[in-house]
Design a protein around this motif. Structure first.
Motif: not given
Length: 283
Positions: A184-201
């Motif tokens: 348990d951590a904010p964003g877990f693994v998938t969204n911790r990586v994916l959301m930063v990628t989408i946001n940076e795009a």
């Protein structure tokens, strides 16, 4: 506890897919939403998806589509979950909304019934703390489109028991899905990586570095991704992207999670992606 009836809260895109997947796997499903119109739309879409799924996936359904769809009943009140053996919640990524739902179903459902939190970023331990059954709470992060995905991110909260985890992993296996356990951590693994990628795009488009089409083309052509980050954002829903990245920004207090102003502007304009017909692309 034998699991035969699954409660699914929320009849949006993800909730609809979760309900369909459980029904395909032979479970009785009670799909709950505050809007009867949303429920009717969800069931109609499930029926359509079941008819085209064999062509899209190249694998036939185990049963007739009408038989599968008949396993799904609907309700606009959470009281309908009283007989559920397992519950998956898919409401909006808003803590105040989620907290109220869990406090209500904690009083409705039988002791021992497991609650699966389908969230992109809300901490599972926080959810468990507002119920009287924290050991029976875990994260179940289903990805869209749910029936087509073979894996589920399963989040182990601070209080989650081994029995809860083993029961849930066995349930997912019965659905033909692999549960991948993370902590348990904010964003877990998938969204911790994916959301930063989408946001940076989104920042790249905002700054005029490249068009949305070219950003996605590079991810498909250079990295072999099936979809680029902005196509993925449109599929998930840009409002969900904004909510998720905002939760991580508030949780980590790290500027790398700062939402792109263009993302906020598009959400304000209701340009949310596929579900509204317009996002970075037109549908």
């Amino acid at each position: 506890m034998s699991i035969r009836t699954v409660g699914v809260i929320g009849a949006g895109t993800i909730g609809r897919g979760v309900a369909q997947s459980f029904a395909e796997s032979g479970f009785e499903v009670v799909l709950v939403d505050i809007s009867q119109a949303q429920l009717d739309s969800a069931v109609s879409q499930i029926r359509r998806d079941l008819l085209v799924q064999p062509m899209l996936l190249g694998r036939p359904l185990k049963e007739d589509a009408s038989t599968i769809a008949a396993r799904i009943s609907t309700a606009t009140e959470l009281d309908a979950l009283a007989e559920a053996d397992f519950v998956v919640e898919n409401v909006t990524e808003n803590w105040d909304v989620k907290r109220e739902v869990y406090q209500r179903i904690d009083a409705i459902c039988r002791p021992g019934v497991i609650f699966g939190v389908n969230t992109s970023a809300v901490p599972i331990t926080r959810v468990g703390s507002v119920t009287g059954r924290p050991a029976a709470i875990l994260g179940l992060h289903f990805m869209n489109p749910v029936p087509m995905m073979d894996a589920v991110e399963v989040v182990n909260g601070h209080f989650t028991s081994e029995e809860t985890m083993s029961t849930t992993l066995a349930l997912l296996a019965e659905m033909g899905k692999e549960g991948i356990v993370v902590q348990d951590a904010p964003g877990f693994v998938t969204n911790r990586v994916l959301m930063v990628t989408i946001n940076e795009a989104v920042f790249c488009v905002q700054e005029g570095i490249a068009s949305a089409e070219d950003v996605d083309k590079m991810f498909r052509g250079c990295f072999g991704h099936k979809m680029g980050p902005l196509e993925t954002g449109d599929l998930i829903g840009l409002d969900t992207i904004l909510n998720s990245i905002t939760v991580m920004y508030e949780s980590f207090k790290d500027s790398k999670y700062r939402p792109a102003p263009l993302l906020q502007k598009m959400v304000d304009a209701r340009l949310l992606g596929r579900k509204t017909g317009q996002g970075f692309y037109t549908y």
